[in-house]
Structures are given as structure tokens and as C-alpha cells.
Design an enzyme around this catalytic site. Structure first.
Site, PDB file in Angstrom:
ATOM      1  N   GLU A 188      15.232  40.836  59.491  1.00  0.00           N
ATOM      2  CA  GLU A 188      13.968  40.531  60.158  1.00  0.00           C
ATOM      3  C   GLU A 188      13.673  39.052  60.044  1.00  0.00           C
ATOM      4  O   GLU A 188      13.366  38.550  58.967  1.00  0.00           O
ATOM      5  CB  GLU A 188      12.807  41.330  59.540  1.00  0.00           C
ATOM      6  CG  GLU A 188      12.881  42.826  59.736  1.00  0.00           C
ATOM      7  CD  GLU A 188      11.648  43.549  59.195  1.00  0.00           C
ATOM      8  OE1 GLU A 188      10.673  42.857  58.816  1.00  0.00           O
ATOM      9  OE2 GLU A 188      11.669  44.786  59.141  1.00  0.00           O
TER      10      GLU A 188
ATOM     11  N   GLU B  91      12.725  48.909  54.647  1.00  0.00           N
ATOM     12  CA  GLU B  91      12.372  48.159  53.445  1.00  0.00           C
ATOM     13  C   GLU B  91      12.160  49.032  52.208  1.00  0.00           C
ATOM     14  O   GLU B  91      11.646  48.556  51.194  1.00  0.00           O
ATOM     15  CB  GLU B  91      11.157  47.260  53.693  1.00  0.00           C
ATOM     16  CG  GLU B  91      11.433  46.215  54.769  1.00  0.00           C
ATOM     17  CD  GLU B  91      10.231  45.374  55.136  1.00  0.00           C
ATOM     18  OE1 GLU B  91       9.102  45.796  54.869  1.00  0.00           O
ATOM     19  OE2 GLU B  91      10.437  44.285  55.693  1.00  0.00           O
TER      20      GLU B  91
END
Length: 874
Positions: free
Chosen positions: A547, A481
Site C-alpha cells: 500500500e 494487515e
């Protein structure tokens, strides 16, 4: 010599080896002592004549905490709230977990040009090494991911009795485990795993995983050592798994190190499929050179494919350096012939993956690491990766707050056909993506983590070399991320990975625009918790969602392994709240998803109902994403499939390798050729995730009421093209009417020309109020169950449900110990949580090593309307 899916090279020439050439592990007989108990220097301690008194047996490979646990000096941190009873390094100071490790071993001194090498595959975080009174490493080693190799030839004892002493220093910045993601974030100042300070799915590991946590080996070679072989396979064109193959090109090289003080001339060579490839090399004294062998055009190659698309063919190659008629060194390398391509799909706005020229819809799972205490074994890796294959997944992503996974993990992925998306050691939480009051330092400061950038890059280069030959390794990724700091990112992207690999796409970070644009009406990654089933079908997310996931609590048998008896109570019926121990183990709420099955104060009943929710959640997740394949999505990666600790969220099997219904719901929803029902739009459709056209299939749709009465709604011939989704008909108006009173079962089947079931799916639909009222009123199904030994490590279990009765619904089958009725783990079920229609039978197979070694075993079965019973294995 051949074995399934593996080709062993037939060597034409019989090479002579050094009689002493070998490699072995130092994996037993270690002793340890805290730094406070050692009053001598490393030189003195490593003298074999120095007597060790009162030292503790040590676990190597392992962490300090592993050793303390094995010696019963701390309680099991996996159980209850025992982890709170273990002193945390942040409060004790680093000396509390600074330990000496000592190992006595026998190795005769080398003669002639022979060399002896010491390899440490990973130490966290720093260490100094001594052998027989000599310091081996000139400066202190740092970096949890950086391999170490030392030429110990000059230090070996003349009598062959040697002592190795290693002092291991904990991470310099253990961080405050204050409950934040990575605690206060300063754990990321190190070059090591970030999750050890705690995350939202794990409590902190109190020693921050200090220790010699990976293999220690001794290697013996001649004058020249082969280092880090590199095998690249080029597979041009669009291939099929079957039939004749056009040639593939193999490009093979290696680093060669001359450890002597004179020139060495010899030959680097290998033989494969009748081809003998050589290159003559002269190496100056004390130098290392990279040598590239001539390319090999491999005819009729057996290709490696991801799971579900074709076989995982693997070749064994022996790379040798021959010097004056003897083999100085040999490296055995297993590899697969395949090429991975990636393209930008402008329609979806996301990355599209191809293998051997064929596009692959990614169905993946996020992985943390196998065990929070770094107790890694080849067997556990094999079991966990096999679970992922059994879920019909084709990719595992290694999350960036953890490790570059071990070669044994990659070997299992090679074997089972799981592509790997490997993050490097950066996370948005610790490395500054978000403002976070739990973090000690501001975003600008955290953005510069880790402190030692050169060590980070050295570690990246080393790990690329260690893993690059694995067929399963598909992608590198800068971090979770967030990209690494700019200087690190540039060096990785522009220099290290192109130079040392050059064959794999490098994502800047795990949900970046290079992977997936969020400009086409999507809502980002996630969701991460319980969802209405319709969400997975109708709510658009990132077009390659890295995710997305849901709940994952195990059943009663799983919960009682780590929850004390007084905590074996279900969430409160009214509020859904749980006690402190559930919260400590990171329980993620099911909200009101269990309530439609009926509220209860009995944990066993609640946990069984939770499995119905688990199955439905993950079946819907995989089916919903697959239904929009190549339109909304090019891939999806579940957050997450496993926990390295006894957490109560995001897992298809528990820490003890006991699968729950999430695994089998995922397996069903991700079936390569699969018929399914969209509960939002009411559409019946099929998805084909294979390269073959599926023709002449009969689609059969039936309903069953709670008493087992069936009604044929329709049957029609259908076909589904390769890697496509085909919609057939809308059944929602009719089904809504039929299910209004009690709910009903909706059966979908695809049958081939021989009227054999190719795929089937059974939904349990709620009544008009959204409750599963009929399930509670089902009459008992009087099933007959038989269990027959089918092979050395397999058992076939057949469940027969007589006609005239109800569906035998949602049966859990387990292999248990006859005496205590505890489950035997790990074993593998071809399917589970299965339902059998009236007048039919189903056979599932149970396999795995534990099946073969468990002589005193029987089968346990129970279901929604099937009483618990135990069946002897015939």
C-alpha cells in the site's frame, strides 16, 4: 471458431443434450415490501394465488438501498451530503431494512430424472426462501459470501406458474457508524463486508448492503449435476511468450451430485485440442463425489501471461456428464494455461513472483469494489479492469474489508492480464491490530471476530471453489494487515486452500513478513498522501509495498457531477481548508503542492493544476519504485486506484468512470520499456519490464524553453537487458543551471534503428525557487486538431503543433456530447494529458463501446497553453 487471444475447443464428438438443459437468471420482474407491510407467512406469500397489492418494483441483483434509490424513495447517496438524509440502520433498527422479495416465473415441472435447481450467488446477510407455499431452506441462511443451491424439483407448480419469495435480513451487527474505520468495529462480527459502516474513503451505506446482491439463477439438469469443476495447469520450465512451446499438463476434475434415488452410471468427459478425455463413474443415490479425470499432456499450448509480458490466451472447455446417450449436465469453463511461482528474494527481503518460469516485477493497484451499492455489471467490471491494464499495471489486490470479487471481475482480469491478490474478509482496523478509541470493544475481543467461525470457513471453502479456475487469480491472503484468528488461519492455510486449490501461495496477511521483511532500512508501507517527488525515488519503503499512494481529485467536470453548485469552490488559498461537503467526500489535502503552479480562487483552474500534480505524483511513484527493481523492491501496489463511492482521494478515475491525470501519470511511469529521470540524483536511466533484450536504441536528450527553443544535450546508443534497470548519465548539474530562471522541459526519448520513437518522457522542471513560473507565461500553441472515425468503435485524434512555437503542453482530450458538451463515459484513450513538441504531431485513439453508440459526439481539447476547442469527427 477462433477469436483473438482465445481458443475455442473443436469437439470431435457431437454430444446429445437434454432439450431442457439450460440456465437462466431471474433478474427482472421482482417486487418487494418491507417486513412491516407483510402480514402473512412465507408459505402464504409464495402461493401464486396470493395477490400482491401495493408492492414496489425491486432491483435484483441489488441491495435494499438500490431498490429504494431506483424508486426515488431516497436521494442519491453519491451526491453532496444526500447520504445524511437516508436513515441509518444503527438508529432505525434492523426491521427498517428487512424486506421481502417476490418473483413470479414460469418453469414447467420436471419429468423423469430431470432436476431443477435454484442458485443464489450471494445474499447479505441472512434469508429464508419459499417457493409455491413450501419452505426451501430448512434453516435460515447466513453469510454474505456463501453461495446457496437448492433442488426445487419437488416444489414446482404443475401448471408451470411459480412464485419465489425471499425474506432478507440485514447483518445482525450493523455497527455504529461513528466515523471510525468500519465504524465502531462491530460490523466485523458478521461474515460480510466491513467497509459498509464507513471508512476513511467512504461514508456508511445506510442499509449495510442488505439484499439479494448477486445473481439468482434457475438451472435444469438430468439426474446428475456437475458442481465446481477444478482445472489445474502445470507449465514446467522457463517459457517465452513467443515460439514453440513444450507441453503443459492439465489436471481436471469436478464434483458430481446424483439427485435421484437410484445408482447412476455415466461418463465425465471433455474434448480439447483433439484429445478426448473420459472417466466412467457410478454414483450411489443422493450422493456427491469428487471425480478426477486422467491428466492431459497438452502439446504446443498457448500460454496466458500478465499484461505487458505476452498474450492472454484463453481456452474454452465443455465438461459434460453423459448418461445413457444423453448429457445430464454441462459446465462451460474458460481457463488459461499458466503456472504461477513465488520465491523468497534474499537480497530485497521480499516475495518475488514468477509466471511460467519468468520473474515479474509487480506493478499493482489496490481495489475496494466496483460500486458501494453493489450495482455490479459485466460491462462496468470490464471497463474498470481495462483502465488498470491501460495503466500498464499487472496486478490488482482485493482489499480485505470488502468482497471476494465476482466471477465477472475475474473474467475481465483473465481477459486483460491482471493478476489478482485476493484478501479474505479481515482487517487490522476492525479485527484488533491497533488500539482504537472509536471501537466499541477491546482488541482481545475484536481479535476473535467474526462471531461465527464455522460460517467463515464454510464461506472460504465455497469462494475458493467459485474462483479457483481463473488464470488471473494469483494469491490468497488471510486478511488486510492482520491474520484471521488462529483457528481460522490454521484451517485456511493447512486444510482448505491446499485441498481445494493447492496451486496458489497463501499470504498470512497483506503486509506480513511472508510478503515483505522490513529489516533492510525501509520505512514500512505507505506513504498515503502527497509527497515531494524525490520521496518516491530516494526513500526506501517495504521491499514489496502492498500500500503506497497519493492524492486523486478529478478535474472540474468530475467534481460538478457530485458537488452542489455552492460547493464548487477550491481549497482556501491560505489554509488549504475545504468546506463540509469536500470533507464529507473524504478530500485528502494537496497541501502546498498546487501552489508552485500559482494560487487561484477559480475551481476549474485549481482542478486543472491539480491534474499536473496528479500526473507527476504517480509517474514518480511508478518510476521511483521501478528504478530500484530487484535491488530495493520486488513489487509495489498503489493505494488505491479506484473508489466505489464519490470520494476525493486515491483514484485514477472517478466513480463515473472518468479518468483523471493520475491514470496517465501511472501509465507513463509504468511503461514496460521506459526511459526516465531521477530528480533527486539527476540520473537518466531506463527500465525494461519485458523478457526481450532491448538493443540498438538511441537515447536522445533535449531541453525546450518556454518559447519552444530546443537544445540537444546528447544522443547515444544504449541497450537494456530483460527485466533490468540500466543507468546512463547524470544530468542534474546541467539541468539545474538551465532551469534556474523559468524552469524548462526535459525531453527523453528512446529511438529504434528506424528512428521511430520506442518510448518518450517529458518532464516539466521548476525554476530555482521550486515554482513553475514559466508555465504561466507560455505563449499560446496554435495547434491543429483532426478527428477521424477509425473503426466501428474507435476514433483517431491527431494534434499537430507547428514549428517555431512553444510546446503544446498538457492537453486533455475528451469525447463529448455535441449538444451539452458533457463527456461520454466510459471511453478509453490510448494516452491523455499529452504534450506535443514544436514541429511534431501526436495521434491518440479513443475506443470503447460508448464510442460506437455515441453518434452525436465531438472531440473537446484544451491544455495549459491550448485554448478549449471542439472538433467534429470526420
Amino acid at each position: 471458431m477462433f477469436r483473438k487471444s482465445t481458443i475455442s475447443c473443436l469437439l470431435i464428438l457431437s454430444f446429445l443434450r437434454l432439450s431442457a438443459q439450460e440456465k437462466y437468471e431471474l433478474n427482472s420482474g421482482w417486487q418487494c415490501n418491507n417486513i412491516a407491510g407483510v402480514k402473512v407467512t412465507g408459505q402464504q406469500l409464495s402461493d401464486p394465488a396470493y395477490t400482491l397489492s401495493g408492492w414496489t418494483p425491486a432491483t435484483v441483483p441489488g441491495t435494499v438501498l438500490t431498490t429504494l434509490l431506483d424508486n426515488k424513495q431516497v436521494p442519491d447517496p453519491m451526491y453532496g451530503m444526500n447520504n445524511e438524509k437516508i436513515p441509518d440502520i444503527y438508529h432505525t433498527g434492523r426491521d427498517h431494512y428487512t424486506y421481502w422479495f417476490v418473483k413470479d416465473f414460469t418453469e414447467q415441472p420436471a419429468t423423469g430424472d430431470a432436476q431443477v435447481w435454484l442458485h443464489l450467488r450471494a445474499v447479505n446477510d441472512g434469508c429464508d426462501i419459499y417457493l409455491n407455499g413450501h419452505r426451501v431452506n430448512k434453516t435460515t441462511h447466513y453469510g454474505a459470501y456463501l453461495r446457496q443451491t437448492y433442488n426445487i424439483t419437488p416444489f414446482l407448480a404443475k401448471n408451470g406458474k411459480n412464485r419465489l419469495a425471499v425474506i432478507v435480513y440485514p447483518p445482525r451487527f450493523p455497527g455504529n457508524p461513528n466515523g471510525g474505520q468500519g465504524g465502531d468495529g462491530t460490523i466485523a462480527k458478521n461474515n460480510g463486508p466491513q467497509y459498509t459502516a464507513g471508512w476513511d474513503w467512504i461514508q456508511p451505506m445506510r442499509d449495510r448492503n442488505t439484499g439479494i446482491w448477486d445473481k439468482v439463477t434457475i438451472e435444469k439438469t438430468g439426474a446428475v449435476r456437475i458442481k465446481d469443476p477444478h482445472i489445474i495447469t502445470r507449465v514446467p520450465g522457463t517459457r517465452q511468450p513467443q515460439g514453440p512451446q513444450a507441453p503443459a499438463t492439465l489436471q481436471i476434475g469436478a464434483e458430481l451430485e446424483n439427485a435421484t434415488a437410484r445408482n447412476i452410471t455415466g461418463t465425465l468427459q471433455y474434448t480439447l485440442a483433439g484429445n478426448h478425455i473420459t472417466k466412467k463413474v457410478t454414483l450411489p443415490p443422493h450422493t456427491t463425489a469428487t471425480v478426477q479425470l486422467p491428466d492431459l499432456l497438452l502439446k504446443q499450448p498457448l500460454l496466458w501471461w500478465p499484461a505487458g509480458y505476452g498474450p492472454q490466451s484463453l481456452y474454452q472447455l465443455q465438461l459434460q456428464f453423459v448418461n445413457n446417450g444423453k448429457t445430464d449436465d454441462q459446465e462451460d469453463v474458460e481457463f488459461g494455461v499458466r503456472e504461477i511461482q513465488t520465491y523468497w528474494n534474499a537480497h530485497t527481503g521480499s516475495r518475488e513472483i514468477a509466471v511460467n518460469g519468468q520473474k515479474i516485477f509487480i506493478k499493482g493497484g489496490n481495489w475496494i469494489t466496483s460500486d458501494a451499492l453493489f450495482r455490479f455489471t459485466k460491462e462496468r467490471y470490464d471497463a474498470e479492469v481495462r483502465f488498470h491494464r491501460d495503466m500498464n499495471l499487472n496486478l490488482i489486490r482485493i482489499w480485505g474489508g470488502s468482497l471476494t470479487e465476482r466471477p465477472e471481475f475475474y473474467e475481465a482480469c483473465d481477459k486483460y492480464g491482471l493478476l489478482v491478490f485476493q484478501d479474505f474478509w479481515i482487517s487490522g482496523d476492525c479485527n484488533g491490530r491497533w488500539q482504537d478509541p472509536m471501537k466499541k470493544e477491546d482488541q482481545w475481543t475484536r481479535r476473535k471476530y467474526p462471531d461465527n467461525h464455522s460460517l467463515f470457513l464454510e464461506s472460504v471453502a465455497d469462494q475458493v471453489k467459485m474462483l479457483r479456475n481463473h488464470a488471473s487469480l494469483a494469491f490468497w491472503c488471510g486478511g488486510n494487515e492482520i491474520t484471521p484468528p488462529a483457528d481460522l488461519f490454521a484451517a485456511m492455510k493447512d486444510s482448505i486452500i491446499p485441498t481445494l486449490d493447492g496451486t496458489r501461495y497463501f499470504f498470512d496477511y497483506s503486509n506480513s513478513d511472508s510478503m515483505s521483511h522490513n529489516t533492510l532500512g525501509g520505512n514500512g508501507d505507505g506513504p498515503y498522501g502527497i509527497q515531494p517527488l524525490s520521496t518516491f525515488w530516494s526513500t526506501r519503503t517495504f521491499p514489496f509495498n502492498s500500500e503506497v499512494g497519493s492524492v486523486g481529485t478529478g478535474d472540474y467536470e468530475s467534481l460538478e457531477r457530485f458537488l452542489p453548485a455552492e460547493n464548487l469552490v477550491p481549497p482556501d488559498q491560505q489554509t488549504g481548508k475545504t468546506d463540509a461537503v469536500w470533507d464529507y467526500h473524504k478530500y485528502i489535502a494537496y497541501n502546498k503542492a498546487v501552489d508552485p503552479y500559482g494560487k487561484t480562487n477559480d475551481l476549474r483552474e485549481w482542478a486543472n493544476k491539480a491534474q499536473l500534480v496528479n500526473y507527476d505524483q504517480y509517474r514518480a511513484l511508478m518510476e521511483g519504485f521501478s528504478s530500484h527493481m530487484w535491488d530495493w523492491y520486488t513489487g509495489v501496489i498503489i493505494w488505491k486506484t479506484q473508489n466505489p463511492w464519490t470520494a476525493l482521494r486515491g483514484q485514477m478515475y472517478d466513480y463515473y468512470l472518468d479518468p483523471n491525470a493520475c491514470l496517465y501519470g501511472t501509465r507513463k511511469g509504468a511503461t514496460p520499456l521506459h526511459v526516465m529521470y531521477d530528480p533527486e540524483e539527476g540520473m537518466v536511466m531506463a527500465v525494461n519490464n519485458t523478457f526481450q533484450y532491448a538493443r540498438d536504441l538511441m537515447l536522445e536528450l533535449k531541453t525546450y524553453d518556454m518559447q519552444g527553443n530546443d537544445s540537444l544535450l546528447t544522443q547515444v546508443f544504449v541497450e537494456v537487458g530483460p527485466t533490468t534497470v540500466q543507468k546512463f548519465m547524470n544530468m542534474k548539474p546541467l539541468l539545474d543551471k538551465l532551469k534556474a530562471q523559468q524552469g524548462l522541459f526535459f525531453s527523453l526519448r528512446l529511438l529504434n534503428a528506424h528512428q521511430q520513437v520506442v518510448d518518450e518522457n517529458l518532464y516539466w522542471l521548476p525554476d530555482a525557487k521550486g515554482n513553475y513560473s514559466g508555465l504561466a507565461q507560455m505563449p499560446a500553441a496554435e495547434v491543429k486538431v483532426t478527428a477521424v472515425k477509425a473503426g466501428a468503435d474507435s476514433i483517431n485524434v491527431t494534434i499537430s503543433n507547428p514549428a517555431g512555437g512553444p510546446v503544446a503542453f498538457f492537453n486533455r482530450v475528451s469525447l463529448v456530447n455535441t449538444q451539452n458538451k458533457k463527456r461520454i463515459l466510459p471511453v478509453f484513450y490510448s494516452d491523455n494529458y499529452i504534450s506535443v513538441l514544436p514541429g511534431e504531431q501526436k495521434t491518440i485513439s479513443i475506443s470503447g463501446g460508448a464510442t460506437a453508440t455515441s453518434k452525436d459526439a465531438q472531440i473537446e481539447i484544451y491544455g495549459n497553453n491550448v485554448k478549449r476547442q471542439y472538433i467534429a469527427v470526420q
